[in-house]
Motif scaffolding. Structure first.
Motif, PDB file in Angstrom:
ATOM      1  N   UNK A  26      44.793  51.771  18.567  1.00  9.36           N
ATOM      2  CA  UNK A  26      45.617  52.241  19.695  1.00  9.36           C
ATOM      3  C   UNK A  26      44.860  52.217  21.024  1.00  9.36           C
ATOM      4  N   UNK A  27      45.616  52.304  22.103  1.00 13.69           N
ATOM      5  CA  UNK A  27      45.011  52.397  23.441  1.00 13.69           C
ATOM      6  C   UNK A  27      44.240  53.720  23.566  1.00 13.69           C
ATOM      7  N   UNK A  28      43.193  53.667  24.348  1.00 16.30           N
ATOM      8  CA  UNK A  28      42.390  54.868  24.564  1.00 16.30           C
ATOM      9  C   UNK A  28      41.462  55.181  23.398  1.00 16.30           C
ATOM     10  N   UNK A  29      41.279  54.196  22.492  1.00 16.22           N
ATOM     11  CA  UNK A  29      40.421  54.457  21.325  1.00 16.22           C
ATOM     12  C   UNK A  29      39.160  53.610  21.364  1.00 16.22           C
ATOM     13  N   UNK A  30      38.079  54.196  20.808  1.00 15.02           N
ATOM     14  CA  UNK A  30      36.824  53.454  20.665  1.00 15.02           C
ATOM     15  C   UNK A  30      36.600  53.207  19.174  1.00 15.02           C
ATOM     16  N   UNK A  31      36.463  51.939  18.820  1.00 18.16           N
ATOM     17  CA  UNK A  31      36.187  51.579  17.426  1.00 18.16           C
ATOM     18  C   UNK A  31      34.789  50.983  17.354  1.00 18.16           C
ATOM     19  N   UNK A  32      33.967  51.515  16.476  1.00 14.23           N
ATOM     20  CA  UNK A  32      32.605  50.976  16.334  1.00 14.23           C
ATOM     21  C   UNK A  32      32.556  50.058  15.117  1.00 14.23           C
ATOM     22  N   UNK A  33      32.011  48.866  15.348  1.00 11.63           N
ATOM     23  CA  UNK A  33      31.765  47.940  14.242  1.00 11.63           C
ATOM     24  C   UNK A  33      30.334  48.162  13.792  1.00 11.63           C
ATOM     25  N   UNK A 151      35.681  44.909  35.756  1.00 13.83           N
ATOM     26  CA  UNK A 151      36.214  44.670  37.100  1.00 13.83           C
ATOM     27  C   UNK A 151      37.533  43.886  37.062  1.00 13.83           C
ATOM     28  N   UNK A 152      37.744  43.156  35.971  1.00 15.25           N
ATOM     29  CA  UNK A 152      38.997  42.397  35.895  1.00 15.25           C
ATOM     30  C   UNK A 152      40.116  43.213  35.249  1.00 15.25           C
ATOM     31  N   UNK A 153      39.857  44.485  35.059  1.00 12.49           N
ATOM     32  CA  UNK A 153      40.834  45.422  34.507  1.00 12.49           C
ATOM     33  C   UNK A 153      41.453  44.922  33.204  1.00 12.49           C
ATOM     34  N   UNK A 154      40.621  44.743  32.204  1.00 11.77           N
ATOM     35  CA  UNK A 154      41.145  44.248  30.930  1.00 11.77           C
ATOM     36  C   UNK A 154      41.861  45.359  30.157  1.00 11.77           C
ATOM     37  N   UNK A 155      42.531  44.980  29.091  1.00 10.28           N
ATOM     38  CA  UNK A 155      43.135  45.987  28.229  1.00 10.28           C
ATOM     39  C   UNK A 155      42.287  46.198  26.979  1.00 10.28           C
ATOM     40  N   UNK A 178      31.407  54.548  28.471  1.00  9.69           N
ATOM     41  CA  UNK A 178      32.379  53.735  27.724  1.00  9.69           C
ATOM     42  C   UNK A 178      33.509  54.636  27.226  1.00  9.69           C
ATOM     43  N   UNK A 179      33.141  55.769  26.680  1.00 13.36           N
ATOM     44  CA  UNK A 179      34.126  56.716  26.147  1.00 13.36           C
ATOM     45  C   UNK A 179      35.094  57.177  27.264  1.00 13.36           C
ATOM     46  N   UNK A 186      42.921  53.755  29.404  1.00 15.60           N
ATOM     47  CA  UNK A 186      43.762  53.391  28.254  1.00 15.60           C
ATOM     48  C   UNK A 186      43.318  52.091  27.610  1.00 15.60           C
ATOM     49  N   UNK A 187      42.005  51.906  27.529  1.00 18.12           N
ATOM     50  CA  UNK A 187      41.489  50.660  26.956  1.00 18.12           C
ATOM     51  C   UNK A 187      41.474  50.722  25.426  1.00 18.12           C
ATOM     52  N   UNK A 188      41.417  49.547  24.832  1.00 12.26           N
ATOM     53  CA  UNK A 188      41.123  49.459  23.397  1.00 12.26           C
ATOM     54  C   UNK A 188      39.706  48.918  23.331  1.00 12.26           C
ATOM     55  N   UNK A 189      38.757  49.765  22.978  1.00 14.96           N
ATOM     56  CA  UNK A 189      37.352  49.355  23.003  1.00 14.96           C
ATOM     57  C   UNK A 189      36.825  49.140  21.591  1.00 14.96           C
ATOM     58  N   UNK A 190      36.202  47.988  21.409  1.00 16.32           N
ATOM     59  CA  UNK A 190      35.543  47.705  20.126  1.00 16.32           C
ATOM     60  C   UNK A 190      34.078  47.442  20.451  1.00 16.32           C
ATOM     61  N   UNK A 191      33.190  48.209  19.814  1.00 16.58           N
ATOM     62  CA  UNK A 191      31.779  48.124  20.173  1.00 16.58           C
ATOM     63  C   UNK A 191      30.926  47.945  18.910  1.00 16.58           C
ATOM     64  N   UNK A 192      30.018  46.974  18.977  1.00 19.72           N
ATOM     65  CA  UNK A 192      29.076  46.786  17.868  1.00 19.72           C
ATOM     66  C   UNK A 192      27.902  47.719  18.084  1.00 19.72           C
TER      67      UNK A 192
END
Lengths: 256, 347
Positions: A26-33, A151-155, A178-179, A186-192
């Motif tokens: 979902x948007x606004x979530x941080x997922x760690x790989x 800066x490019x305002x990604x989703x 990042x958090x 409202x980003x969907x963040x995936x972080x290794x």
């Protein structure tokens, strides 16, 4: 929402990540790989970014990303590699203006410099705007890299080991930022990440990979168990909570 | 620092860079006039300016010296310097290598091979007049070598590092072929080949100048269009890809421009090294790598460097025009060392 199903990634004909599916992010979530070295974490991230050939489906709010040309994918996704290159004679603000002007956008960017500077101020590094990249510390470079991605305002924000070369203070600063930005925009963040305690602290969800295969997917509490650490990392370890309630992984011995 | 202060600082930075470009252009114009004024029959600076601005009012001998003898050499120096440095700047960016230049990656060696084939064996394009055979051969080989390099770079698994290594391998391969031709050449052909490979502005003519000027004009809008993308490419290939930049297309376009600029330059004046390497480094030190400024600054620096070398080539041995290829290397090496040391101290 990012829905991933039957998603696979490879180099040429060699399949590194066989088809797998994840519950929607979902948007606004941080997922760690997370996972051991060679698990395919960075490969998966680069597949999502469109830098490696992927098959299957990754739908962002109904838009299919797989097969989308790079210039269109760049509207939705920002990818931050592990480090910035050395010996680049550009100031921080120039890199942001460059990122904005070089990217194909639907709308013209009337004042890229102002947009870049506002972001730098939001991140708290406006004082670095006129400094050259080569003059920055590792932590400052990661902050600037994050600004270039944002800066490019990604989703969707994809970060490949953003804290790997940083001291403890900057590790905390980068991940807290990042958090905050994930929630705020409202980003969907995936972080290794390699550090499991860090992943547990900053991520809403952990996805564990080993040998290119999905091993576990869930909240840190659900995923981080002695059984999983033994199975995936070959470690005898305890998972405990500190006095402030944060999850700690305490390795005892490597299993033969 | 507040956003307003930083914005003001950025505007100042842009203004300073624009002013540096203007300064380079003024220095170049001055050097051009000085180059025309320098020679066996000494002309005053003001005389030269007067003849240049109003040729009809000048005495015929003066007009001939300025317009037919010295100006073509001086203009050719400017154009070749600009073309080689611009080509070097683009190569350094797309190959992410500060040592990349048309000279170091085989263009000059390829042109020498083309020239050697024409001089030693008389081999060349069949439909061309004899006096264009050498030039055309040199161009075809120089242009072809860049296309070959580009094609090798497209092989699976070949990254930008591999392209640089291919280029170095090409230098050795072409040099070996030239040495073989030299080995079988007659004494006269050998002399001609050695002189050609030294690089000389004495081959400048107005039609050749027009061709090179047209090549520069033709690539300029494409360079300008690619400037932002080239700037973003400096942040790394993966980052550029994630910005939506097709780096392969960008690289192919740059290689085509480099092929044209370097091919035409080397074909007309022979081997002139170092300008393609030093020009971009000087520009980088002055204006950084925002390619809106970096590319024109590289072209202007290269033009200025070769124009100064042209003046020096007339002064090194009084009464003798030393081939500019020799002077460029002699002047270029200390300049290059100074630049590198300055950069080291600044960094």
């Amino acid at each position: 929402m990012l829905a991933i199903s039957e998603f696979s990634v490879g180099y040429g004909r060699k399949l590194v990540i066989p088809p797998f599916a994840l519950a929607p992010l979902p948007r606004g979530s941080v997922t760690a790989l997370v996972g051991p070295n060679g698990a395919g974490k960075s490969t998966l991230l680069r597949g999502l970014a469109g830098l490696l050939k992927a098959r299957g489906s990754a739908r962002l709010d109904g838009v299919e990303l797989v097969g989308l040309p790079l210039e269109f994918r760049a509207h939705h996704i920002a990818y931050m590699p592990q480090s910035l290159p050395h010996g680049v004679a550009l100031t921080v603000i120039e890199t942001l203006v460059g990122a904005l002007r070089a990217s194909p956008t639907d709308q013209p960017v009337p004042d890229a410099a102002a947009q870049g500077l506002q972001l730098l101020q939001r991140i708290g590094i406006a004082d670095l705007a006129l400094r050259r990249l080569d003059q920055l510390s590792g932590g400052q470079k990661q902050m600037v890299g994050l600004a270039q991605a944002l800066v490019r305002r990604p989703r969707v924000l994809l970060l490949d080991e953003p804290t790997s070369a940083l001291d403890l203070r900057f590790q905390l600063a980068v991940m807290e930022l990042v958090r905050e930005l994930t929630t705020e925009c409202g980003l969907i963040t995936v972080v290794v990440l390699h550090d499991l305690a860090q992943a547990a602290r900053h991520a809403d969800r952990l996805v564990v990979l080993a040998g290119g295969l999905l091993q576990a997917d869930g909240t840190p509490e659900e995923v981080l168990t002695p059984d999983l650490l033994a199975r995936v990392y070959g470690l005898s370890a305890r998972v405990e909570r500190c006095s402030r309630g944060q999850i700690q992984v305490l390795p005892d011995a490597a299993l033969s | 620092m507040s956003v307003a202060t930083a914005a003001l600082g950025y505007r100042h930075l842009l203004l300073r860079r624009s002013a540096l470009l203007l300064l380079l252009a003024v220095l170049l114009a001055t050097s051009l006039v000085a180059d025309v004024a320098t020679g066996p029959s000494s002309l005053g600076f003001s005389d030269v300016v007067r003849v240049l601005l109003n040729p009809d009012a000048a005495a015929r001998p003066l007009r001939v010296i300025v317009w037919d003898v010295r100006l073509p050499y001086a203009v050719m120096a400017v154009l070749v310097g600009a073309a080689l440095a611009l080509a070097g700047a683009e190569m350094q960016t797309v190959l992410n290598n500060p040592l990349a230049s048309p000279f170091t990656l085989g263009v000059s060696s390829a042109a020498s091979l083309g020239a050697a084939l024409a001089i030693v064996l008389g081999v060349g394009l069949p439909w061309l007049p004899q006096d264009w055979l050498l030039t055309a051969n040199a161009f075809v080989f120089a242009f072809g070598s860049m296309l070959l390099l580009q094609a090798l770079g497209r092989l699976r698994g070949a990254g930008v590092e591999a392209v640089v290594l291919f280029g170095i391998a090409l230098v050795f391969a072409f040099n070996a072929a030239v040495a073989l031709l030299q080995f079988v050449a007659t004494e006269q052909a050998l002399q001609q080949l050695v002189f050609w490979s030294m690089g000389s502005l004495a081959r400048a003519t107005w039609p050749r100048i027009a061709v090179l000027a047209l090549a520069l004009l033709a690539v300029t809008p494409f360079c300008a269009r690619a400037a932002w993308k080239l700037t973003a490419l400096r942040l790394g290939e993966e980052r550029a890809l994630s910005f939506g930049i097709d780096s392969r297309k960008l690289r192919n376009g740059a290689f085509l421009r480099v092929s044209l600029l370097a091919g035409v330059s080397v074909a007309f004046v022979g081997t002139i090294g170092f300008v393609g390497l030093v020009g971009p480094h000087a520009a980088r030190l002055m204006v950084g790598e925002d390619h809106r400024f970096f590319l024109p600054a590289a072209a202007l620096s290269g033009a200025l460097l070769l124009s100064l070398a042209s003046i020096a080539s007339k002064l090194v041995v009084p009464g003798l025009l030393v081939p500019i290829g020799i002077v460029t290397a002699l002047v270029g090496v200390p300049v290059f060392l100074a630049l590198v040391l300055t950069r080291g101290r600044a960094g």
